[in-house]
Design a protein around this motif. Sequence first.
Motif, PDB file in Angstrom:
ATOM      1  N   ILE A 206       0.978  -1.245  -0.133  1.00 44.34           N
ATOM      2  CA  ILE A 206      -0.056   0.041   0.006  1.00 44.34           C
ATOM      3  C   ILE A 206       0.817   1.248   0.107  1.00 44.34           C
ATOM      4  O   ILE A 206       1.844   1.275   0.720  1.00 44.34           O
ATOM      5  N   LEU A 207       0.601   2.316  -0.831  1.00 47.30           N
ATOM      6  CA  LEU A 207       1.222   3.591  -0.680  1.00 47.30           C
ATOM      7  C   LEU A 207       0.101   4.612  -0.068  1.00 47.30           C
ATOM      8  O   LEU A 207      -1.192   4.743  -0.518  1.00 47.30           O
ATOM      9  N   LYS A 208       0.411   5.195   0.988  1.00 48.95           N
ATOM     10  CA  LYS A 208      -0.138   6.087   1.431  1.00 48.95           C
ATOM     11  C   LYS A 208       0.178   7.420   0.975  1.00 48.95           C
ATOM     12  O   LYS A 208       1.155   8.065   1.502  1.00 48.95           O
ATOM     13  N   ILE A 209      -0.630   8.294   0.227  1.00 48.11           N
ATOM     14  CA  ILE A 209      -0.200   9.478  -0.292  1.00 48.11           C
ATOM     15  C   ILE A 209      -0.558  10.601   0.754  1.00 48.11           C
ATOM     16  O   ILE A 209      -1.289  10.889   1.457  1.00 48.11           O
ATOM     17  N   ASP A 210       0.894  11.338   1.168  1.00 46.19           N
ATOM     18  CA  ASP A 210       0.865  12.185   1.838  1.00 46.19           C
ATOM     19  C   ASP A 210      -0.175  13.124   1.970  1.00 46.19           C
ATOM     20  O   ASP A 210      -0.473  14.056   0.792  1.00 46.19           O
ATOM     21  N   ARG A 211      -0.481  13.769   3.151  1.00 46.56           N
ATOM     22  CA  ARG A 211      -1.612  14.791   3.265  1.00 46.56           C
ATOM     23  C   ARG A 211      -1.223  16.096   2.768  1.00 46.56           C
ATOM     24  O   ARG A 211      -2.042  16.879   2.017  1.00 46.56           O
ATOM     25  N   SER A 212       0.009  16.277   2.586  1.00 49.24           N
ATOM     26  CA  SER A 212       0.613  17.850   2.145  1.00 49.24           C
ATOM     27  C   SER A 212       0.263  17.778   0.313  1.00 49.24           C
ATOM     28  O   SER A 212       0.354  18.785  -0.203  1.00 49.24           O
ATOM     29  N   ARG A 228      -1.699  12.386  -8.930  1.00 47.21           N
ATOM     30  CA  ARG A 228      -1.833  11.581 -10.162  1.00 47.21           C
ATOM     31  C   ARG A 228      -0.735  10.760 -10.579  1.00 47.21           C
ATOM     32  O   ARG A 228      -0.942   9.568 -11.209  1.00 47.21           O
ATOM     33  N   THR A 229       0.479  11.124 -10.471  1.00 46.02           N
ATOM     34  CA  THR A 229       1.525  10.355 -10.714  1.00 46.02           C
ATOM     35  C   THR A 229       1.639   9.105  -9.940  1.00 46.02           C
ATOM     36  O   THR A 229       2.077   8.139 -10.306  1.00 46.02           O
ATOM     37  N   ILE A 230       1.637   9.579  -8.409  1.00 46.29           N
ATOM     38  CA  ILE A 230       1.550   8.601  -7.553  1.00 46.29           C
ATOM     39  C   ILE A 230       0.535   7.203  -7.878  1.00 46.29           C
ATOM     40  O   ILE A 230       0.920   6.084  -7.912  1.00 46.29           O
ATOM     41  N   LEU A 231      -0.705   7.738  -8.319  1.00 44.42           N
ATOM     42  CA  LEU A 231      -1.863   6.767  -8.522  1.00 44.42           C
ATOM     43  C   LEU A 231      -1.314   5.936  -9.573  1.00 44.42           C
ATOM     44  O   LEU A 231      -1.586   4.799  -9.867  1.00 44.42           O
ATOM     45  N   SER A 232      -0.910   6.618 -10.853  1.00 49.09           N
ATOM     46  CA  SER A 232      -0.443   5.804 -11.827  1.00 49.09           C
ATOM     47  C   SER A 232       0.759   4.740 -11.565  1.00 49.09           C
ATOM     48  O   SER A 232       0.998   3.794 -12.028  1.00 49.09           O
ATOM     49  N   LEU A 233       1.655   5.350 -10.781  1.00 49.44           N
ATOM     50  CA  LEU A 233       2.765   4.474 -10.308  1.00 49.44           C
ATOM     51  C   LEU A 233       2.176   3.278  -9.359  1.00 49.44           C
ATOM     52  O   LEU A 233       2.753   2.024  -9.863  1.00 49.44           O
ATOM     53  N   ALA A 234       1.058   3.579  -8.658  1.00 52.30           N
ATOM     54  CA  ALA A 234       0.747   2.548  -7.744  1.00 52.30           C
ATOM     55  C   ALA A 234      -0.112   1.593  -8.779  1.00 52.30           C
ATOM     56  O   ALA A 234       0.214   0.294  -8.416  1.00 52.30           O
ATOM     57  N   ASP A 235      -0.525   2.078  -9.460  1.00 49.29           N
ATOM     58  CA  ASP A 235      -1.328   1.249 -10.805  1.00 49.29           C
ATOM     59  C   ASP A 235      -0.355   0.220 -11.450  1.00 49.29           C
ATOM     60  O   ASP A 235      -0.483  -0.957 -11.621  1.00 49.29           O
ATOM     61  N   SER A 236       0.660   0.736 -11.912  1.00 47.43           N
ATOM     62  CA  SER A 236       1.667   0.078 -12.700  1.00 47.43           C
ATOM     63  C   SER A 236       2.268  -1.099 -12.003  1.00 47.43           C
ATOM     64  O   SER A 236       2.549  -1.976 -12.293  1.00 47.43           O
ATOM     65  N   LEU A 237       2.516  -0.733 -10.421  1.00 47.60           N
ATOM     66  CA  LEU A 237       3.228  -1.537  -9.587  1.00 47.60           C
ATOM     67  C   LEU A 237       2.378  -2.621  -8.781  1.00 47.60           C
ATOM     68  O   LEU A 237       2.695  -3.293  -7.973  1.00 47.60           O
TER      69      LEU A 237
END
Length: 290
Positions: A206-212, A228-237
């Motif tokens: 799990i990735l928890k995207i920081d509140r900031s 968006r970048t973190i979401l797509s990274l998480a999707d790919s991985l």
Amino acid sequence: KAQAAVKIAKRSGKVEIYRNGVLKEAQRRFSIESRLRTALSQGELTLAYQPLIHLQTGEITGFEALARWNDPDLGHVSPVEFIAVAEESGLITPLGRWAAYEAAQALSRWDGKFGQPVPVGVNVNLSPIQMARDDVASMFEEALRYSGISGNRLTAELTESAIIVDPDKARKLLVALKDLQMPIAMDDFGTGYSNLASLHSLPIDILKIDRSFVSGMLEDKDKQAIVRTILSLADSLNLHVTAEGVETQELAHALQSMGCGNGQGFYFARPMPENDAFDYWRARWNFETV
Ligand code: C2E
Ligand code: MG
Ligand code: MG
Ligand code: MG
């Protein structure tokens, strides 16, 4: 001459203020450390539980356990402050052990009230200092065994810095936690020195995207781009994602339409005492969805 004297007086005044400031800070740190030691030995700390919400269904998928301390002398002390003191003083080891046992025990008390295993888990925060000093895998194994809770219901939340400090040790620990069936979450993701290769090679779930990045995302295009970048990274991985700091309905909707799996934040609920968290879950638990 007179002017020079005024200058000196001003300067020494500043020194005085500065000295007082440093002294006050040291005194506060010292009293927090000694009061915290007592609080830990007398069981005065509690855990508050904040729900983690599936953004598509609104289902409660779990809770994050957050340490709370209300001292008779110091009043309410923020975990940001007392965790830092605990890390500096070595008290993070007993504090971390207490948190793991308490979270597992809370799950077992909820199961008892419900009459069967409650279909939620609890996330426990780990400090990098705690991970370096203590045998965290045995700690969880013992806490789980003591409470009769299965490992898949206790998620370990760790930060990127914990992996940077000693990558080999971190890998061994994460593998040991996976042996216990525990899910692993990367907390405050995006704020540390992420090594993307390690994200791929370590058993992180799990990735928890920081509140900031999350809370100001609708007003700030750059923050939104990061999310968006973190979401797509998480999707790919193939990683699950939880957005921290979901403070408004607009944010919850935006994140949902961006494909973010889970949300956590004041819009849904603030961290609550153990019994309130159970009631919150039970009031929303729907027989049809099970
Ligand atoms: P964290 O692990 O990132 O926890 C999330 C923090 O964000 C919590 O602060 C929570 O109350 C806060 N929060 C949640 N939703 C919102 C929101 O919508 N808006 C805003 N502004 N804040 C929100 P809290 O409880 O003050 O804890 C602060 C930090 O202290 C935690 O950050 C964690 O790093 C640390 N911490 C707390 N309990 C423990 C513990 O048992 N062990 C360790 N090692 N660290 C802990
Ligand atoms: Mg956390
Ligand atoms: Mg966090
Ligand atoms: Mg944080």
